[in-house]
Design a protein around this motif. Structure first.
Motif, PDB file in Angstrom:
ATOM      1  N   ILE A   1       0.861  -1.184   0.000  1.00  0.00           N
ATOM      2  CA  ILE A   1       0.000   0.000   0.000  1.00  0.00           C
ATOM      3  C   ILE A   1       0.898   1.235   0.000  1.00  0.00           C
ATOM      4  CG2 ILE A   1      -1.804   1.255   1.231  1.00  0.00           C
ATOM      5  CD1 ILE A   1      -2.716  -1.428   0.181  1.00  0.00           C
ATOM      6  N   THR A   2       0.620   2.175  -0.887  1.00  0.00           N
ATOM      7  CA  THR A   2       1.435   3.386  -1.005  1.00  0.00           C
ATOM      8  C   THR A   2       0.576   4.623  -0.766  1.00  0.00           C
ATOM      9  OG1 THR A   2       1.040   3.775  -3.371  1.00  0.00           O
ATOM     10  CG2 THR A   2       2.786   2.203  -2.783  1.00  0.00           C
ATOM     11  N   PHE A   3       1.220   5.773  -0.733  1.00  0.00           N
ATOM     12  CA  PHE A   3       0.466   7.006  -0.534  1.00  0.00           C
ATOM     13  C   PHE A   3      -0.451   7.300  -1.711  1.00  0.00           C
ATOM     14  CE2 PHE A   3       4.235   8.679  -2.692  1.00  0.00           C
ATOM     15  CZ  PHE A   3       3.697   9.586  -3.583  1.00  0.00           C
ATOM     16  N   TYR A   4      -0.143   6.729  -2.900  1.00  0.00           N
ATOM     17  CA  TYR A   4      -1.058   6.897  -4.028  1.00  0.00           C
ATOM     18  C   TYR A   4      -2.417   6.282  -3.690  1.00  0.00           C
ATOM     19  CZ  TYR A   4       3.336   7.707  -6.498  1.00  0.00           C
ATOM     20  OH  TYR A   4       4.557   8.180  -6.883  1.00  0.00           O
ATOM     21  N   ASP A   5      -2.383   5.109  -3.076  1.00  0.00           N
ATOM     22  CA  ASP A   5      -3.637   4.455  -2.677  1.00  0.00           C
ATOM     23  C   ASP A   5      -4.385   5.307  -1.653  1.00  0.00           C
ATOM     24  OD1 ASP A   5      -3.193   1.912  -4.145  1.00  0.00           O
ATOM     25  OD2 ASP A   5      -1.530   1.687  -2.752  1.00  0.00           O
ATOM     26  N   ALA A   6      -3.631   5.841  -0.680  1.00  0.00           N
ATOM     27  CA  ALA A   6      -4.266   6.638   0.370  1.00  0.00           C
ATOM     28  C   ALA A   6      -4.911   7.895  -0.199  1.00  0.00           C
ATOM     29  CB  ALA A   6      -3.235   7.014   1.433  1.00  0.00           C
ATOM     30  N   LEU A   7      -4.191   8.603  -1.053  1.00  0.00           N
ATOM     31  CA  LEU A   7      -4.724   9.863  -1.575  1.00  0.00           C
ATOM     32  C   LEU A   7      -5.865   9.626  -2.559  1.00  0.00           C
ATOM     33  CD1 LEU A   7      -1.519  12.044  -2.011  1.00  0.00           C
ATOM     34  CD2 LEU A   7      -3.148  12.003  -0.132  1.00  0.00           C
ATOM     35  N   ASN A   8      -5.783   8.574  -3.344  1.00  0.00           N
ATOM     36  CA  ASN A   8      -6.899   8.257  -4.243  1.00  0.00           C
ATOM     37  C   ASN A   8      -8.148   7.876  -3.449  1.00  0.00           C
ATOM     38  OD1 ASN A   8      -5.906   8.736  -6.871  1.00  0.00           O
ATOM     39  ND2 ASN A   8      -4.707   6.852  -6.789  1.00  0.00           N
ATOM     40  N   ASP A   9      -7.935   7.231  -2.308  1.00  0.00           N
ATOM     41  CA  ASP A   9      -9.062   6.918  -1.425  1.00  0.00           C
ATOM     42  C   ASP A   9      -9.664   8.205  -0.857  1.00  0.00           C
ATOM     43  OD1 ASP A   9     -10.761   5.412   0.485  1.00  0.00           O
ATOM     44  OD2 ASP A   9      -9.346   6.200   1.951  1.00  0.00           O
TER      45      ASP A   9
END
Length: 429
Positions: free
Chosen positions: A112-120
């Motif tokens: 899990i990366t920050f891309y996943d977090a921000l897209n969420d």
């Protein structure tokens, strides 16, 4: 000292609540964090947004270190914004310091990366997301790529001369001399003396930019990267190509360096926003040439510092500053090539290529610009004007000069304008 960055602030304001992640990109130390955490935050406060609705996370500080875990970041922000009608603004500074973590529901799957977090988080209707970041782990350009189609880019540059002058004031000529020598990196303005300014700029290369590229791109020959930097800095505004540069490095070191290696290193410098590439364009043939290109440094002070503040030829410095100004104003910039049939020494005619320093294009607008330090006589003036007469079109034509202060038009409608006047008149083109 507050430095106005109105151009970039307005871009952020224009993107408010458009459902995209706002990605603030640019060379390190050019003022991205200041733009977001000071200027934009102050704007929101002036609009009546309470501080508790501005979620500011700075991943380079120990107080926010837990949020380097993207799952912790997402959980924290959702806890603030979810289930309420209030509008929240999320600022994440130095996003590249976020860690990749194991997926707790699928330990053997991808991390899990920050891309996943921000897209969420982007899916929350009452949350507007803004990020900055660039260093050896994640250069800003890479961040933008990951959010392709789901982001807006606000590209920040070092200070333009107008921004620089708005901060320092005083005599315009004195201010320009300082700008042409030390450039527009914002922290230069706070350095107490010339030695401190020079040391700061030099350290940016050795301690920040080169280390970022070497670590990020796993460069094995840092010495060659440094020599390439020296070559590009000493030849800003000169036509060159990777083969020519490889030949020069080969002659200096006695080692064999491929054209591909040089091309890759140049790409790394461009990706880090240190240099921009300008291509040659056949005005009448309406096509680009494959090579040679010109390269311009993102900040003239950085260029000067890299070569020890030697080679202070105002013709090249002036050309680099004009190029950067056009880029800041949102133009794409090419080198113009036009042709004329001219009589040679033997009395026969041959096709001769003439150069227009800049073709600046934005939307349907196009402007031809020559950079001329001085036009002391008619012969020199005609040499600069001749390429304009060969374009075969009626787009505006400008000669930017260091030797005049009052602007005027010649009989062919070409505007002659002083350099400082040009740099301070943002409405001119």
């Amino acid at each position: 000292m507050e430095i106005k960055r109105d151009r970039y602030l307005q871009q952020i304001i224009d993107y408010l609540w458009d459902g995209q992640v706002k990605v603030i990109t640019g060379i390190r130390r050019c003022g991205k964090s200041y733009l977001l955490n000071v200027l934009f935050k102050n704007y929101l406060r002036e609009q009546g947004v309470p501080d508790e609705q501005i979620i500011s996370i700075q991943l380079d500080l120990t107080k926010d270190i837990r949020y380097r875990n993207p799952l912790e970041l997402a959980q924290f922000v959702r806890g603030k914004a979810e289930g309420t009608s209030a509008q929240f603004y999320l600022f994440v500074d130095e996003i590249q310091m976020s860690d990749s973590v194991t997926n707790p529901y699928n330990p053997d799957g991808r991390t899990i990366t920050f891309y996943d977090a921000l897209n969420d988080l982007r899916s929350l209707p009452n949350l507007d997301v803004y990020v900055t970041g660039s260093n050896s782990k994640m250069l800003s350009k890479d961040i933008l790529t990951e959010f392709r189609g789901r982001s807006d880019e606000i590209r920040v540059h070092p200070l333009s001369f107008a921004e620089f002058y708005s901060a320092v004031g005083g005599d315009k000529e004195d201010a320009f001399e300082s700008y042409a020598f030390y450039g527009g990196m914002p922290l230069v303005l706070s350095r107490p003396n010339d030695t401190a300014k020079a040391n700061y700029l030099s350290s940016l290369f050795s301690e920040v930019y080169i280390k970022d590229i070497v670590e990020r791109k796993k460069i094995e020959r840092e010495d060659i990267l440094g020599q390439l930097l020296d070559l590009l800095c000493s030849s800003v505004g000169s036509l060159t190509n990777p083969k020519k540069i490889a030949d020069t490095l080969r002659s200096k070191t006695g080692e064999d360096f491929s054209q591909n290696t040089v091309s890759n290193y140049i790409d790394h410098l461009k990706d880090a926003f240190l240099f921009s590439e300008s291509k040659r364009f056949d005005v009448k043939g309406r096509k680009y040439f494959e090579y040679p290109y010109k390269y311009y440094c993102e900040d003239i002070g950085l260029r000067n510092a890299r070569i020890g503040f030697r080679q202070q030829e105002m013709t090249h410095i002036m050309e680099n500053i004009i190029y950067n100004e056009l880029i800041i104003r949102g133009f794409s910039v090419d080198i113009g090539v036009v042709y004329s049939n001219e009589k040679n020494m033997s009395g026969s005619y041959s096709r001769v290529a003439r150069e227009i320093d800049f073709i600046a294009s934005r939307g349907g607008k196009k402007v031809y610009i020559q950079s001329a330090f001085a036009l002391p006589d008619e012969d020199k003036a005609q040499q600069e004007l001749r390429p304009f007469s060969l374009t075969g079109d009626s787009f505006p034509k400008i000669i930017v000069r260091k030797d005049i202060r009052k602007r005027w038009y010649n009989d062919n409608g070409v505007l002659n304008i002083g350099l400082i006047d040009f740099l301070l008149d943002s409405e001119l083109i």
